[in-house]
Design a protein around this motif. Structure first.
Motif: not given
Length: 413
Positions: A222-230, A277-279, A285-288
């Motif tokens: 909720a704090l970082l909705p655009d952060e892929g690793e979260v 995961v699909r999102e 973007e390259p996955p972490g």
């Protein structure tokens, strides 16, 4: 003798409330030592009073109030800490709390505070696991694969470093959150792992730790909705925990992935994890690291049976993961997948190369024992199983490994 119901209530309160009490006190008084000591005194008081007075209707509120009073009493006794003495009087329950900023949850905020860059990564994780995860030094040592004395020193030095550096327990800024995120994720994952397969104690699972880790993961999302690793991190925990109902048999034995009743898996968790995961895949973007681990678990949970598992895809994902994280444990897990694609002989060669790094890790010996069994080297397999049992701290794992050892039969002449 203390009634069992009171013992259980105190144990449950420690599991549920320790992190809340410590985090709240740290925010109020800005001192980790005071927070931890006052919380410990409050629980000791509970051990003394609850058998006599009965368990309070709201154990968490009772412990928080008692710990706060213990902290204030301590500060009053220490005349040299006049400023904190005054702060203690000002921070009574009828005084509004300071602004919380972008991180409102006390426990999540304290994790960010403990993950200050002034501390080495190992110290950040150990300190936070002790204060918020409620893990003992022994449990943290098992998670780190290091001696208990090493963990104790890390925690002591971390507290001293924070005090000497006069680091305030203030709300982390937006920049702090990004800078400390990797350490925070590492902490929460270790809390989750300790809950999912406890390294000590009589319970194979510690559900309160699992639930707390996922709760913190949702707060981060909720704090970082655009952060892929979260997103990947939360997906990883959900897809792993979805298998919890099938993880341990009724007799208390670990059930491995290939033997689990997949019909008992938590479908809503799997659906949510797959959606995350699909999102991330859709972004291009390259996955972490965490996104790749989540993708591996998505492949496992997508298979209707163990035989349907796409092991080639899993090996490919592990190949990508080794670029981001070429640790011995990742290599070990990759080798387990390689065994399903290229055979146990190829996998065993890869596992053997990890011996110098993972000698004290029970899963290394368990994986090696299974591969040796599959290629017919029963005596070597037996020795590896015995070593794995010796190192394993989880009762369900020991039961499973003991059964597999017994299936090898008597030592050959």
């Amino acid at each position: 003798m203390t009634p069992p119901s009171v013992d259980e209530a105190i144990t449950r309160a420690h599991q549920d409330e320790w992190a809340r009490v410590v985090a709240g006190l740290a925010r109020r008084f800005g001192d980790l030592g005071i927070a931890e000591d006052a919380a410990a005194e409050a629980f000791l008081t509970a051990v003394e009073r609850w058998p006599r007075d009965g368990v309070p209707p709201n154990p968490g509120a009772w412990l928080t109030t008692t710990a706060t009073r213990k902290a204030i009493d301590r500060l009053r006794r220490e005349s040299r800490r006049d400023d904190k003495h005054l702060a203690a009087d000002m921070l009574r329950d009828d005084t509004p709390h300071e602004p919380t900023g972008p991180v409102e949850d006390d426990r999540l905020r304290l994790i960010f505070v403990c993950c200050h860059p002034v501390l080495p990564t190992e110290a950040r994780v150990a300190l936070t696991l002790r204060l918020l995860g409620g893990l003992t030094v022994a449990e943290i040592a098992r998670a780190f694969l290091v001696p208990e004395t090493t963990v104790a020193q890390r925690i002591t030095r971390a507290k001293a470093k924070l005090t000497a550096s006069e680091i305030p327990f203030t709300v982390p800024r937006e920049d702090d959150i990004r800078e400390r995120l990797a350490g925070v994720l590492a902490v929460i994952l270790l809390i989750f792992n300790e809950g999912y397969l406890a390294t000590a104690g009589d319970d194979p699972l510690r559900t309160e730790l699992i639930d707390e880790a996922i709760r913190l993961g949702r707060l981060l999302r909720a704090l970082l909705p655009d952060e892929g690793e979260v997103a990947g991190f939360l997906a990883l925990m959900l897809l792993t925990d979805a298998r919890r109902p099938a993880r341990v048999s009724r007799t208390g034995e670990l059930v491995t992935l290939d033997e689990q009743d997949r019909g008992s898996w938590n479908r809503p968790m799997i659906v949510e994890g797959h959606a995350l995961v699909r999102e991330r895949i859709a972004t291009g973007e390259p996955p972490g690291r965490y996104q790749l681990l989540a993708a591996i678990n998505a492949v496992h949970t997508d298979a209707r049976s163990a035989a349907d598992t796409d092991w080639s895809q899993i090996v490919t994902l592990y190949d990508r993961l080794t670029i981001a994280d070429d640790s011995p444990i990742v290599r070990l897990n990759r080798a387990v997948a390689v065994a399903e694609v290229d055979g146990p002989d190829v996998a065993l060669a890869e596992v053997e190369r990890l011996g110098d790094h993972l000698e004290g890790y029970h899963a290394f010996h368990a994986a090696r024992a299974d591969l040796l069994r599959r290629i017919g080297r029963s005596d070597d397999s037996r020795a590896a199983y015995e070593r794995a049992i010796q190192l394993a701290g989880n009762p369900a794992e020991r039961a499973y490994l003991t059964r597999r050892l017994g299936q090898l039969g008597a030592t050959s002449a």
